[in-house]
Design a protein around this motif. Structure first.
Motif, PDB file in Angstrom:
ATOM      1  N   ASN A  62       0.840  -1.194   0.000  1.00 48.73           N
ATOM      2  CA  ASN A  62       0.000   0.000   0.000  1.00 48.73           C
ATOM      3  C   ASN A  62       0.877   1.246   0.000  1.00 48.73           C
ATOM      4  OD1 ASN A  62      -2.383  -1.438   0.124  1.00 48.73           O
ATOM      5  ND2 ASN A  62      -2.457  -1.431   2.357  1.00 48.73           N
ATOM      6  N   ILE A  63       0.425   2.263  -0.697  1.00 51.73           N
ATOM      7  CA  ILE A  63       1.110   3.556  -0.701  1.00 51.73           C
ATOM      8  C   ILE A  63       0.222   4.558   0.025  1.00 51.73           C
ATOM      9  CG2 ILE A  63       2.144   5.370  -2.120  1.00 51.73           C
ATOM     10  CD1 ILE A  63       2.214   3.361  -4.427  1.00 51.73           C
ATOM     11  N   MET A  64       0.745   5.089   1.104  1.00 50.59           N
ATOM     12  CA  MET A  64       0.003   6.097   1.856  1.00 50.59           C
ATOM     13  C   MET A  64       0.836   7.380   1.910  1.00 50.59           C
ATOM     14  SD  MET A  64      -2.869   4.691   2.659  1.00 50.59           S
ATOM     15  CE  MET A  64      -3.512   5.777   3.919  1.00 50.59           C
ATOM     16  N   GLU A  65       0.842   8.104   0.834  1.00 51.94           N
ATOM     17  CA  GLU A  65       1.629   9.329   0.718  1.00 51.94           C
ATOM     18  C   GLU A  65       0.802  10.380  -0.007  1.00 51.94           C
ATOM     19  OE1 GLU A  65       4.765  10.222   1.710  1.00 51.94           O
ATOM     20  OE2 GLU A  65       4.975   8.356   2.847  1.00 51.94           O
ATOM     21  N   ASP A  66       1.173  11.630   0.163  1.00 52.76           N
ATOM     22  CA  ASP A  66       0.464  12.710  -0.528  1.00 52.76           C
ATOM     23  C   ASP A  66       0.659  12.636  -2.042  1.00 52.76           C
ATOM     24  OD1 ASP A  66      -0.458  13.667   1.858  1.00 52.76           O
ATOM     25  OD2 ASP A  66       1.189  15.100   2.120  1.00 52.76           O
ATOM     26  N   ASP A  67       1.868  12.248  -2.444  1.00 51.74           N
ATOM     27  CA  ASP A  67       2.173  12.203  -3.881  1.00 51.74           C
ATOM     28  C   ASP A  67       2.410  10.754  -4.279  1.00 51.74           C
ATOM     29  OD1 ASP A  67       3.042  12.491  -6.471  1.00 51.74           O
ATOM     30  OD2 ASP A  67       4.337  14.216  -6.052  1.00 51.74           O
ATOM     31  N   VAL A  68       1.313  10.048  -4.599  1.00 53.33           N
ATOM     32  CA  VAL A  68       1.390   8.628  -4.931  1.00 53.33           C
ATOM     33  C   VAL A  68       2.253   8.387  -6.164  1.00 53.33           C
ATOM     34  CG1 VAL A  68       0.048   6.633  -5.703  1.00 53.33           C
ATOM     35  CG2 VAL A  68      -0.803   8.061  -3.835  1.00 53.33           C
ATOM     36  N   LYS A  69       2.079   9.175  -7.178  1.00 59.96           N
ATOM     37  CA  LYS A  69       2.798   8.964  -8.434  1.00 59.96           C
ATOM     38  C   LYS A  69       4.310   9.091  -8.245  1.00 59.96           C
ATOM     39  CE  LYS A  69      -1.005  10.307 -11.488  1.00 59.96           C
ATOM     40  NZ  LYS A  69      -1.997  10.317 -10.400  1.00 59.96           N
ATOM     41  N   LYS A  70       4.732  10.013  -7.402  1.00 60.81           N
ATOM     42  CA  LYS A  70       6.159  10.178  -7.138  1.00 60.81           C
ATOM     43  C   LYS A  70       6.730   8.936  -6.462  1.00 60.81           C
ATOM     44  CE  LYS A  70       9.452  13.106  -4.666  1.00 60.81           C
ATOM     45  NZ  LYS A  70       9.622  14.298  -3.788  1.00 60.81           N
ATOM     46  N   VAL A  71       5.997   8.377  -5.500  1.00 59.13           N
ATOM     47  CA  VAL A  71       6.439   7.169  -4.814  1.00 59.13           C
ATOM     48  C   VAL A  71       6.523   6.003  -5.789  1.00 59.13           C
ATOM     49  CG1 VAL A  71       5.857   5.485  -3.032  1.00 59.13           C
ATOM     50  CG2 VAL A  71       5.520   7.921  -2.600  1.00 59.13           C
ATOM     51  N   ILE A  72       5.533   5.874  -6.666  1.00 62.06           N
ATOM     52  CA  ILE A  72       5.514   4.794  -7.647  1.00 62.06           C
ATOM     53  C   ILE A  72       6.726   4.883  -8.573  1.00 62.06           C
ATOM     54  CG2 ILE A  72       4.290   3.881  -9.664  1.00 62.06           C
ATOM     55  CD1 ILE A  72       1.678   4.639  -8.206  1.00 62.06           C
ATOM     56  N   ARG A  73       7.027   6.063  -9.054  1.00 68.24           N
ATOM     57  CA  ARG A  73       8.179   6.232  -9.946  1.00 68.24           C
ATOM     58  C   ARG A  73       9.475   5.849  -9.234  1.00 68.24           C
ATOM     59  NH1 ARG A  73       5.252  10.836 -11.803  1.00 68.24           N
ATOM     60  NH2 ARG A  73       6.277  12.136 -10.229  1.00 68.24           N
ATOM     61  N   SER A  74       9.624   6.291  -8.009  1.00 67.73           N
ATOM     62  CA  SER A  74      10.824   5.982  -7.238  1.00 67.73           C
ATOM     63  C   SER A  74      10.939   4.483  -6.988  1.00 67.73           C
ATOM     64  CB  SER A  74      10.802   6.737  -5.910  1.00 67.73           C
ATOM     65  OG  SER A  74      11.871   6.358  -5.094  1.00 67.73           O
ATOM     66  N   PHE A  75       9.806   3.851  -6.679  1.00 67.21           N
ATOM     67  CA  PHE A  75       9.783   2.422  -6.390  1.00 67.21           C
ATOM     68  C   PHE A  75      10.173   1.606  -7.611  1.00 67.21           C
ATOM     69  CE2 PHE A  75       7.360  -1.575  -6.474  1.00 67.21           C
ATOM     70  CZ  PHE A  75       7.897  -2.197  -5.359  1.00 67.21           C
ATOM     71  N   LYS A  76       9.590   1.926  -8.759  1.00 73.03           N
ATOM     72  CA  LYS A  76       9.887   1.162  -9.965  1.00 73.03           C
ATOM     73  C   LYS A  76      11.355   1.260 -10.358  1.00 73.03           C
ATOM     74  CE  LYS A  76       5.400   1.009 -12.303  1.00 73.03           C
ATOM     75  NZ  LYS A  76       4.661   1.408 -13.518  1.00 73.03           N
ATOM     76  N   ASN A  77      11.980   2.390 -10.062  1.00 70.08           N
ATOM     77  CA  ASN A  77      13.385   2.578 -10.415  1.00 70.08           C
ATOM     78  C   ASN A  77      14.315   1.632  -9.670  1.00 70.08           C
ATOM     79  OD1 ASN A  77      12.927   4.591 -12.271  1.00 70.08           O
ATOM     80  ND2 ASN A  77      13.313   6.267 -10.847  1.00 70.08           N
ATOM     81  N   ILE A  78      13.880   1.147  -8.503  1.00 66.79           N
ATOM     82  CA  ILE A  78      14.755   0.294  -7.704  1.00 66.79           C
ATOM     83  C   ILE A  78      14.302  -1.160  -7.636  1.00 66.79           C
ATOM     84  CG2 ILE A  78      15.533   2.211  -6.278  1.00 66.79           C
ATOM     85  CD1 ILE A  78      13.654   1.247  -4.081  1.00 66.79           C
ATOM     86  N   ILE A  79      12.994  -1.418  -7.749  1.00 64.94           N
ATOM     87  CA  ILE A  79      12.474  -2.749  -7.449  1.00 64.94           C
ATOM     88  C   ILE A  79      12.965  -3.814  -8.426  1.00 64.94           C
ATOM     89  CG2 ILE A  79      10.330  -2.540  -8.786  1.00 64.94           C
ATOM     90  CD1 ILE A  79      10.792  -4.215  -5.334  1.00 64.94           C
ATOM     91  N   PHE A  80      13.164  -3.452  -9.688  1.00 62.08           N
ATOM     92  CA  PHE A  80      13.556  -4.461 -10.661  1.00 62.08           C
ATOM     93  C   PHE A  80      15.019  -4.877 -10.511  1.00 62.08           C
ATOM     94  CE2 PHE A  80       9.798  -2.726 -12.910  1.00 62.08           C
ATOM     95  CZ  PHE A  80       9.105  -3.923 -13.056  1.00 62.08           C
ATOM     96  N   ASP A  81      15.780  -4.161  -9.688  1.00 61.58           N
ATOM     97  CA  ASP A  81      17.169  -4.537  -9.418  1.00 61.58           C
ATOM     98  C   ASP A  81      17.300  -5.336  -8.123  1.00 61.58           C
ATOM     99  OD1 ASP A  81      18.229  -3.315 -11.690  1.00 61.58           O
ATOM    100  OD2 ASP A  81      18.376  -1.369 -10.694  1.00 61.58           O
ATOM    101  N   THR A  82      16.176  -5.738  -7.541  1.00 59.39           N
ATOM    102  CA  THR A  82      16.212  -6.453  -6.265  1.00 59.39           C
ATOM    103  C   THR A  82      16.879  -7.812  -6.404  1.00 59.39           C
ATOM    104  OG1 THR A  82      14.168  -5.372  -5.535  1.00 59.39           O
ATOM    105  CG2 THR A  82      14.801  -7.387  -4.393  1.00 59.39           C
ATOM    106  N   THR A  83      17.823  -8.099  -5.492  1.00 57.29           N
ATOM    107  CA  THR A  83      18.503  -9.396  -5.470  1.00 57.29           C
ATOM    108  C   THR A  83      18.172 -10.204  -4.213  1.00 57.29           C
ATOM    109  OG1 THR A  83      20.468  -8.385  -4.468  1.00 57.29           O
ATOM    110  CG2 THR A  83      20.423  -8.579  -6.874  1.00 57.29           C
ATOM    111  N   GLU A  84      17.687  -9.520  -3.161  1.00 55.27           N
ATOM    112  CA  GLU A  84      17.325 -10.201  -1.921  1.00 55.27           C
ATOM    113  C   GLU A  84      16.120  -9.501  -1.297  1.00 55.27           C
ATOM    114  OE1 GLU A  84      20.568 -10.221   0.843  1.00 55.27           O
ATOM    115  OE2 GLU A  84      21.985 -11.102  -0.571  1.00 55.27           O
ATOM    116  N   ILE A  85      15.311 -10.268  -0.566  1.00 59.25           N
ATOM    117  CA  ILE A  85      14.254  -9.680   0.245  1.00 59.25           C
ATOM    118  C   ILE A  85      14.263 -10.320   1.627  1.00 59.25           C
ATOM    119  CG2 ILE A  85      12.751  -9.086  -1.696  1.00 59.25           C
ATOM    120  CD1 ILE A  85      11.029 -11.546  -0.948  1.00 59.25           C
ATOM    121  N   SER A  86      13.858  -9.538   2.621  1.00 64.12           N
ATOM    122  CA  SER A  86      13.674 -10.063   3.967  1.00 64.12           C
ATOM    123  C   SER A  86      12.543  -9.296   4.627  1.00 64.12           C
ATOM    124  CB  SER A  86      14.963  -9.939   4.793  1.00 64.12           C
ATOM    125  OG  SER A  86      15.360  -8.591   4.905  1.00 64.12           O
ATOM    126  N   PHE A  87      12.013  -9.864   5.708  1.00 66.25           N
ATOM    127  CA  PHE A  87      10.908  -9.245   6.427  1.00 66.25           C
ATOM    128  C   PHE A  87      11.387  -8.844   7.815  1.00 66.25           C
ATOM    129  CE2 PHE A  87       9.060 -12.068   3.274  1.00 66.25           C
ATOM    130  CZ  PHE A  87       8.157 -11.224   2.651  1.00 66.25           C
TER     131      PHE A  87
END
Length: 232
Positions: A62-87
């Protein structure tokens, strides 16, 4: 609970970027690949176990920010380079990511958005502290299901033969420089970043759960290992 990703050797907590997990995702149990062969005169089939299949971890964010589109752009720029995930509620372990898929992003209002991310991962969950070197001299203990270790050997002298055994299985290296690195996952042996695989006799090691006997035979002053343990 937050999702932490590793990208380009940098760890990013997505909750600090305005992205929150809707609910903890279900983690599937990996399935064993098996070959089933019909044999005349035999009841049932002959089953040959092979290896485990990749798993898919689907996380709804979920995105809970005033500027949703800005968060989405920033997220897409990094997410496809993900090599590991943890919780964050299980931060001593991580998954190795092979591929990332993002579903369509729902953006009903300017300050709210949600979307599903599918992480295609190795079948194992890895224990973080086993990716740190530990010095051993006698036995190697594996608590996870599988270990494809990274071994670092400091020879007692240069230009001499290095040899050791694990569970009686020997590896010999005609050494010219030091230290020596043996990466059993990538099947590489190198020193000073240069491959010395041509100087190696023996097979790479795959270690299962339990205790494994190490015997340092010749020309080894220090034996270090990252067991890099994977759990099912």
């Amino acid at each position: 609970m937050g999702l932490v990703i590793k990208t380009k050797n940098k760890y990013i907590d997505l909750s600090e970027r305005g992205l929150c997990i809707k609910e903890r995702p279900k983690i599937p149990t990996p399935k064993m690949r098996m070959e089933k062969i019909n044999v005349n005169g035999r009841d049932g089939t002959l089953t040959i176990k092979d290896s485990f299949e990749d798993i898919e971890i689907k996380v709804e964010l979920n995105i809970m920010e005033d500027d949703v589109k800005k968060v989405i752009r920033s997220f897409k720029n990094i997410i496809f380079d993900t090599t590991e995930i943890s919780f964050s509620d299980d931060d001593k372990f991580f998954y190795k990511v092979k591929n990332v898929e993002i579903d369509d992003i729902e953006n009903e209002v300017d300050f709210y958005g949600s979307f599903l991310v599918n992480f295609v991962c190795d079948p194992y969950i890895y224990q973080k502290d086993t990716f740190e070197y530990k010095t051993v001299a006698n036995n190697i203990v594996i608590q996870g299901y599988k270990s494809m270790p990274l071994i670092k050997i400091t020879p007692s002298s240069t230009g001499s033969l290095v040899s050791f055994t694990i569970d009686g299985k020997q590896m010999t290296i005609n050494n010219s420089t030091n230290p020596i690195y043996i990466d059993c996952s990538l099947m590489r042996v190198y020193s000073d970043t240069q491959s010395i695989l041509r100087n190696v006799t023996g097979e790479f090691f795959e270690l299962g759960t339990g205790e494994h006997k190490l015997n340092l035979k010749t020309n080894i002053s220090k034996f270090e290992i990252q067991t890099r343990e994977g759990w099912l």
